[in-house]
Write an enzyme that holds these catalytic residues in place. Structure first.
Site, PDB file in Angstrom:
ATOM      1  N   LYS A  94       0.871  -1.172   0.000  1.00 20.25           N
ATOM      2  CA  LYS A  94       0.000   0.000   0.000  1.00 20.25           C
ATOM      3  C   LYS A  94       0.908   1.223   0.000  1.00 20.25           C
ATOM      4  O   LYS A  94       2.067   1.142   0.422  1.00 20.25           O
ATOM      5  CB  LYS A  94      -0.855  -0.023   1.273  1.00 20.25           C
ATOM      6  CG  LYS A  94      -2.121   0.784   1.186  1.00 20.25           C
ATOM      7  CD  LYS A  94      -3.300  -0.017   0.701  1.00 20.25           C
ATOM      8  CE  LYS A  94      -4.543   0.844   0.625  1.00 20.25           C
ATOM      9  NZ  LYS A  94      -5.718   0.130   0.169  1.00 20.25           N
ATOM     10  N   GLY A 194     -20.277   7.104   5.562  1.00 18.94           N
ATOM     11  CA  GLY A 194     -19.362   7.394   4.455  1.00 18.94           C
ATOM     12  C   GLY A 194     -19.996   6.957   3.152  1.00 18.94           C
ATOM     13  O   GLY A 194     -20.108   5.771   2.857  1.00 18.94           O
ATOM     14  N   GLY A 196     -19.110   7.672  -0.089  1.00 20.76           N
ATOM     15  CA  GLY A 196     -18.228   8.021  -1.203  1.00 20.76           C
ATOM     16  C   GLY A 196     -18.410   7.044  -2.347  1.00 20.76           C
ATOM     17  O   GLY A 196     -19.507   6.538  -2.591  1.00 20.76           O
ATOM     18  N   HIS A 197     -17.306   6.715  -3.018  1.00 24.07           N
ATOM     19  CA  HIS A 197     -17.355   5.839  -4.190  1.00 24.07           C
ATOM     20  C   HIS A 197     -18.008   4.494  -3.865  1.00 24.07           C
ATOM     21  O   HIS A 197     -18.803   3.985  -4.628  1.00 24.07           O
ATOM     22  CB  HIS A 197     -15.930   5.581  -4.707  1.00 24.07           C
ATOM     23  CG  HIS A 197     -15.294   6.798  -5.312  1.00 24.07           C
ATOM     24  ND1 HIS A 197     -14.373   7.567  -4.640  1.00 24.07           N
ATOM     25  CD2 HIS A 197     -15.443   7.366  -6.525  1.00 24.07           C
ATOM     26  CE1 HIS A 197     -13.984   8.560  -5.418  1.00 24.07           C
ATOM     27  NE2 HIS A 197     -14.622   8.465  -6.572  1.00 24.07           N
ATOM     28  N   VAL A 198     -17.634   3.904  -2.724  1.00 23.94           N
ATOM     29  CA  VAL A 198     -18.167   2.584  -2.367  1.00 23.94           C
ATOM     30  C   VAL A 198     -19.518   2.711  -1.661  1.00 23.94           C
ATOM     31  O   VAL A 198     -20.484   2.013  -1.998  1.00 23.94           O
ATOM     32  CB  VAL A 198     -17.179   1.821  -1.446  1.00 23.94           C
ATOM     33  CG1 VAL A 198     -17.746   0.465  -1.066  1.00 23.94           C
ATOM     34  CG2 VAL A 198     -15.829   1.649  -2.127  1.00 23.94           C
TER      35      VAL A 198
END
Ligand code: NAD
Length: 366
Positions: A94, A194, A196-198
């Site tokens: 990562k 959250g 967001g994208h997911v």
């Protein structure tokens, strides 16, 4: 291979490099510094027994460099186990870039970062994570082939987030089956933290199945947008953990399951996309077990993204991506049952499978 992780406070007390407990099992840490572009990045290569270390790059405005180091160590370690348990021939790595993705990310900085990735000759392969877009990976691709998650128009598998969300949905259904006796989410109250994208795509899947979704995010515009699109209820308070709910889906950042939140949580199931949800995987994993909360291990159920980017390396198509992602349902059920039978935490049960696969390959290679 050990399973312990230190808190940032404990990290600071230890010797700065080899004395770091989180560093114990890492093969290599690379510090990248470029004054011209302002790039300050850390690449963590945890384990390459199963294959090259693949994992996304996160750009975040860390409060301290210690926080950035701790994050990359924890995240890269999680990637080793994620790929291992998913049956992919990949190691764990990562990267983190220190800075504000909204104001400090430039094409020059991304390309310079790509050059550092290239200098590792494929030992580490990058992709997107928080603060990154497919377009950023396209920039990295200009200077190195060791990048995935690039645009479909450039031969990539595109944005991995919808597949990640689908895998989390599979894991959530399996955990519901284990906890409630049915995997149907109709009528269940799910808090998605959250969006967001997911998180947004997860909201879509749950809503389509008739689940009631409550959303929470620090971005007001996103709350309005997602609520309007899917009819989700917005939570604007500052104690999301105390909301009456059946399922808690952490889809923002890690360590939200900790000493402060665990007592308040009313959910019977935890299943979300965020990495490293348990602040202390041993302590908090055991506390969830004692409280009868079914925790679907994060590195198991959020593997859709890595399955998606792995397709770029192995040249498999959408159908195989979906098949591998749907497999998360069966693996999750199996892990939850193993944990129950063996009276161990679900996190420990998942970790055991992952570590055993890595160790078996290591012995084979000897
Ligand atoms: P994202 O940056 O698109 O979304 C994160 C969302 O969380 C944003 O809307 C942000 O405003 C919100 N947020 C941040 N802090 C918050 C807080 N304190 N409370 C509530 N909301 C907050 O990221 P993403 O790609 O959707 O990923 C979400 C999580 O899933 C991350 O932890 C990421 O590491 C993990 N993950 C993502 C993928 C993927 O394919 N994108 C794969 C595996 C794991």
């Amino acid at each position: 291979m050990t399973a312990d992780i230190l808190t940032p406070q404990e990290l600071k007390k230890a010797d700065p490099v080899f004395g770091q407990h989180s560093f114990n099992d890492h093969e290599q840490i690379v510090f990248c510094n470029d004054k011209d572009t302002g790039l300050k990045a850390i690449i963590g290569i945890h384990n390459t027994v199963l294959g090259p270390a693949l994992g996304g790059t996160r750009m975040w405005n860390y409060a301290t460099e210690w926080d950035a180091l701790n994050d990359v160590l924890r995240l890269s370690r999680g990637m080793s186990f994620k790929s291992a348990i998913t049956g992919l021939n990949l190691g764990g790595g990562k990267a983190v870039i220190i800075g504000d993705a909204k104001t400090q990310k430039t094409p020059e900085l991304m390309k310079r970062f790509g050059e550092f990735v290239h200098s590792l000759s494929g030992k580490y392969i990058t992709a997107e994570d928080v603060g990154m877009e497919t377009a950023d990976m396209d920039l990295v691709r200009e200077v190195t082939p060791y990048v995935t998650g690039i645009s479909e128009s450039k031969g990539g598998a595109g944005n991995p987030s919808p597949i990640t969300a689908y895998g989390v949905f599979m894991g959530m259904k399996a955990a519901s089956k284990h906890a409630f006796g049915s995997d149907n989410l109709e009528g269940r109250t799910v808090v998605v933290q959250g969006i967001g994208h997911v998180g947004e795509v997860l909201v879509e899947h749950i809503t389509n199945e008739g689940g009631k979704v409550i959303i929470s995010d620090i971005n007001e515009a996103r709350l309005e947008e997602v609520s309007k699109k899917y009819g989700a209820e917005i939570y604007r308070g500052n104690d999301v953990y105390s909301i009456p709910m059946d399922i808690y889906a952490p889809c923002a950042l890690g360590a939200t399951i900790n000493d402060n939140t665990i007592q308040k949580l009313q959910a019977k199931v935890i299943a979300g996309a965020a990495n490293n949800q348990l602040k202390d995987e041993n302590l908090h994993g055991a506390q969830l077990q004692q409280r009868g909360v079914v925790y679907a291990p994060d590195f198991l159920i959020n593997a859709g993204g890595i399955i998606n980017v792995y397709a770029e390396l192995e040249n498999y198509g959408k159908q195989e991506i979906i098949r591998k992602t749907e497999n998360i349902y069966d693996t999750t059920l199996e892990i939850l049952r193993t944990a129950e039978t063996g009276s161990i935490t679900t996190h420990q049960a998942a970790l055991k499978v992952a570590v055993e696969r890595i160790e078996a390959r290591k012995n084979q290679n000897k």
